[in-house]
Design a protein around this motif. Structure first.
Motif, PDB file in Angstrom:
ATOM      1  N   LYS A  34      -3.852 -21.909  11.040  1.00 40.99           N
ATOM      2  CA  LYS A  34      -2.895 -21.248  10.149  1.00 40.99           C
ATOM      3  C   LYS A  34      -3.669 -20.270   9.272  1.00 40.99           C
ATOM      4  O   LYS A  34      -4.773 -20.562   8.824  1.00 40.99           O
ATOM      5  CB  LYS A  34      -2.192 -22.267   9.251  1.00 40.99           C
ATOM      6  CG  LYS A  34      -1.134 -23.063   9.946  1.00 40.99           C
ATOM      7  CD  LYS A  34      -0.397 -23.940   8.959  1.00 40.99           C
ATOM      8  CE  LYS A  34       0.679 -24.736   9.635  1.00 40.99           C
ATOM      9  NZ  LYS A  34       1.382 -25.610   8.699  1.00 40.99           N
ATOM     10  N   THR A  35      -3.076 -19.125   9.050  1.00 39.23           N
ATOM     11  CA  THR A  35      -3.724 -18.119   8.214  1.00 39.23           C
ATOM     12  C   THR A  35      -2.731 -17.587   7.189  1.00 39.23           C
ATOM     13  O   THR A  35      -1.525 -17.769   7.316  1.00 39.23           O
ATOM     14  CB  THR A  35      -4.253 -16.939   9.050  1.00 39.23           C
ATOM     15  OG1 THR A  35      -3.169 -16.354   9.760  1.00 39.23           O
ATOM     16  CG2 THR A  35      -5.336 -17.388  10.018  1.00 39.23           C
ATOM     17  N   MET A  36      -3.285 -16.922   6.208  1.00 42.78           N
ATOM     18  CA  MET A  36      -2.488 -16.307   5.164  1.00 42.78           C
ATOM     19  C   MET A  36      -3.013 -14.889   4.980  1.00 42.78           C
ATOM     20  O   MET A  36      -4.231 -14.687   4.896  1.00 42.78           O
ATOM     21  CB  MET A  36      -2.650 -17.119   3.872  1.00 42.78           C
ATOM     22  CG  MET A  36      -2.087 -16.483   2.646  1.00 42.78           C
ATOM     23  SD  MET A  36      -2.294 -17.543   1.193  1.00 42.78           S
ATOM     24  CE  MET A  36      -4.032 -17.396   0.883  1.00 42.78           C
ATOM     25  N   SER A  37      -2.132 -13.905   4.968  1.00 42.96           N
ATOM     26  CA  SER A  37      -2.536 -12.513   4.756  1.00 42.96           C
ATOM     27  C   SER A  37      -2.139 -12.086   3.356  1.00 42.96           C
ATOM     28  O   SER A  37      -1.022 -12.363   2.903  1.00 42.96           O
ATOM     29  CB  SER A  37      -1.860 -11.597   5.773  1.00 42.96           C
ATOM     30  OG  SER A  37      -2.274 -11.916   7.068  1.00 42.96           O
ATOM     31  N   ILE A  38      -3.064 -11.415   2.686  1.00 45.55           N
ATOM     32  CA  ILE A  38      -2.778 -10.910   1.335  1.00 45.55           C
ATOM     33  C   ILE A  38      -3.264  -9.467   1.218  1.00 45.55           C
ATOM     34  O   ILE A  38      -4.182  -9.053   1.917  1.00 45.55           O
ATOM     35  CB  ILE A  38      -3.425 -11.784   0.231  1.00 45.55           C
ATOM     36  CG1 ILE A  38      -4.939 -11.869   0.417  1.00 45.55           C
ATOM     37  CG2 ILE A  38      -2.837 -13.170   0.213  1.00 45.55           C
ATOM     38  CD1 ILE A  38      -5.658 -12.539  -0.734  1.00 45.55           C
ATOM     39  N   GLN A  39      -2.611  -8.733   0.344  1.00 45.16           N
ATOM     40  CA  GLN A  39      -2.999  -7.354   0.048  1.00 45.16           C
ATOM     41  C   GLN A  39      -4.013  -7.379  -1.094  1.00 45.16           C
ATOM     42  O   GLN A  39      -3.773  -7.991  -2.125  1.00 45.16           O
ATOM     43  CB  GLN A  39      -1.778  -6.536  -0.388  1.00 45.16           C
ATOM     44  CG  GLN A  39      -0.774  -6.309   0.700  1.00 45.16           C
ATOM     45  CD  GLN A  39      -1.125  -5.105   1.560  1.00 45.16           C
ATOM     46  OE1 GLN A  39      -2.121  -4.437   1.337  1.00 45.16           O
ATOM     47  NE2 GLN A  39      -0.287  -4.838   2.536  1.00 45.16           N
ATOM     48  N   VAL A  40      -5.139  -6.713  -0.897  1.00 42.87           N
ATOM     49  CA  VAL A  40      -6.160  -6.649  -1.944  1.00 42.87           C
ATOM     50  C   VAL A  40      -6.502  -5.179  -2.184  1.00 42.87           C
ATOM     51  O   VAL A  40      -6.468  -4.359  -1.269  1.00 42.87           O
ATOM     52  CB  VAL A  40      -7.428  -7.445  -1.573  1.00 42.87           C
ATOM     53  CG1 VAL A  40      -7.134  -8.930  -1.481  1.00 42.87           C
ATOM     54  CG2 VAL A  40      -8.036  -6.960  -0.287  1.00 42.87           C
ATOM     55  N   PRO A  41      -6.840  -4.836  -3.433  1.00 43.56           N
ATOM     56  CA  PRO A  41      -7.181  -3.428  -3.718  1.00 43.56           C
ATOM     57  C   PRO A  41      -8.543  -3.054  -3.131  1.00 43.56           C
ATOM     58  O   PRO A  41      -9.466  -3.853  -3.122  1.00 43.56           O
ATOM     59  CB  PRO A  41      -7.200  -3.369  -5.235  1.00 43.56           C
ATOM     60  CG  PRO A  41      -7.300  -4.771  -5.707  1.00 43.56           C
ATOM     61  CD  PRO A  41      -6.816  -5.653  -4.626  1.00 43.56           C
ATOM     62  N   LYS A  42      -8.640  -1.823  -2.639  1.00 41.64           N
ATOM     63  CA  LYS A  42      -9.912  -1.283  -2.166  1.00 41.64           C
ATOM     64  C   LYS A  42     -10.695  -0.736  -3.355  1.00 41.64           C
ATOM     65  O   LYS A  42     -10.111  -0.349  -4.368  1.00 41.64           O
ATOM     66  CB  LYS A  42      -9.681  -0.145  -1.173  1.00 41.64           C
ATOM     67  CG  LYS A  42      -9.131  -0.569   0.163  1.00 41.64           C
ATOM     68  CD  LYS A  42      -9.016   0.675   1.044  1.00 41.64           C
ATOM     69  CE  LYS A  42      -8.660   0.355   2.448  1.00 41.64           C
ATOM     70  NZ  LYS A  42      -8.574   1.568   3.271  1.00 41.64           N
ATOM     71  N   ALA A  43     -11.996  -0.663  -3.222  1.00 37.96           N
ATOM     72  CA  ALA A  43     -12.845  -0.153  -4.303  1.00 37.96           C
ATOM     73  C   ALA A  43     -12.537   1.309  -4.619  1.00 37.96           C
ATOM     74  O   ALA A  43     -12.594   1.726  -5.770  1.00 37.96           O
ATOM     75  CB  ALA A  43     -14.314  -0.315  -3.936  1.00 37.96           C
ATOM     76  N   ASN A  44     -12.201   2.104  -3.620  1.00 35.46           N
ATOM     77  CA  ASN A  44     -11.933   3.529  -3.815  1.00 35.46           C
ATOM     78  C   ASN A  44     -10.447   3.853  -3.892  1.00 35.46           C
ATOM     79  O   ASN A  44     -10.036   4.980  -3.671  1.00 35.46           O
ATOM     80  CB  ASN A  44     -12.576   4.343  -2.689  1.00 35.46           C
ATOM     81  CG  ASN A  44     -14.074   4.240  -2.695  1.00 35.46           C
ATOM     82  OD1 ASN A  44     -14.684   4.098  -3.756  1.00 35.46           O
ATOM     83  ND2 ASN A  44     -14.686   4.301  -1.532  1.00 35.46           N
ATOM     84  N   GLY A  45      -9.639   2.864  -4.205  1.00 37.03           N
ATOM     85  CA  GLY A  45      -8.204   3.067  -4.319  1.00 37.03           C
ATOM     86  C   GLY A  45      -7.466   2.649  -3.062  1.00 37.03           C
ATOM     87  O   GLY A  45      -8.025   2.535  -1.987  1.00 37.03           O
ATOM     88  N   GLY A  46      -6.220   2.374  -3.216  1.00 37.16           N
ATOM     89  CA  GLY A  46      -5.404   1.920  -2.096  1.00 37.16           C
ATOM     90  C   GLY A  46      -5.516   0.404  -1.923  1.00 37.16           C
ATOM     91  O   GLY A  46      -6.142  -0.288  -2.726  1.00 37.16           O
TER      92      GLY A  46
END
Length: 147
Positions: A77-89
């Motif tokens: 089982k996995t979980m996907s999350i949105q994380v900020p990039k160092a250079n934006g986005g």
């Protein structure tokens, strides 16, 4: 439908084993987390819940002496999350959650099951034979009209 009278044909054995209420059937091992050894060279007496019994004679001249290994169909089982990039986005990162869930070989809602079978306990360089056994639903019903 009657059961096979003997296990002399590996392909017929695998096809029959894909269905419920058959000798050496795979569905009962579907949620195993490790492989399951199946030996088609042995005589088998199969009893149904209603008490009916059928005898199937063990096979001869089978590949790997009639022994195959039903491989588990469980994935992490996995979980996907949105994380900020160092250079934006943002980027999506996936992390394991520590559990197991049904794999890609089964669609319970549609009544579709398939089973991956090999001639060795684990898939490796010594594996000579692999089989993919597929079945639809066991019978027509409103719940399985798309089978």
């Amino acid at each position: 439908m009657s059961n096979l009278s003997n296990f002399n044909n590996m392909y017929a054995n695998l096809a029959e084993s894909a269905y419920n209420k058959r000798p050496l059937n795979f569905p009962q091992y579907q949620k195993n987390s490790i492989w399951k050894k199946i030996d088609y060279s042995q005589d088998t007496l199969y009893k149904t819940n209603s008490g009916e019994a059928s005898f199937t004679k063990g096979g001869t001249n089978l590949p790997n002496d009639g022994i195959v290994y039903l491989q588990p169909d469980l994935v992490d089982k996995t979980m996907s999350i949105q994380v900020p990039k160092a250079n934006g986005g943002y980027e999506t990162q996936t992390y394991p959650t520590g559990g197991k869930e049904q794999g890609m070989l089964t669609d319970t809602k549609a009544g579709f099951n398939s089973y991956f079978v090999t001639d060795t306990p684990s898939l490796n360089k010594d594996t000579k034979q692999t089989y993919l056994t597929i079945r639809g639903s066991d019978k027509a019903s409103i719940a399985t009209l798309n089978d």
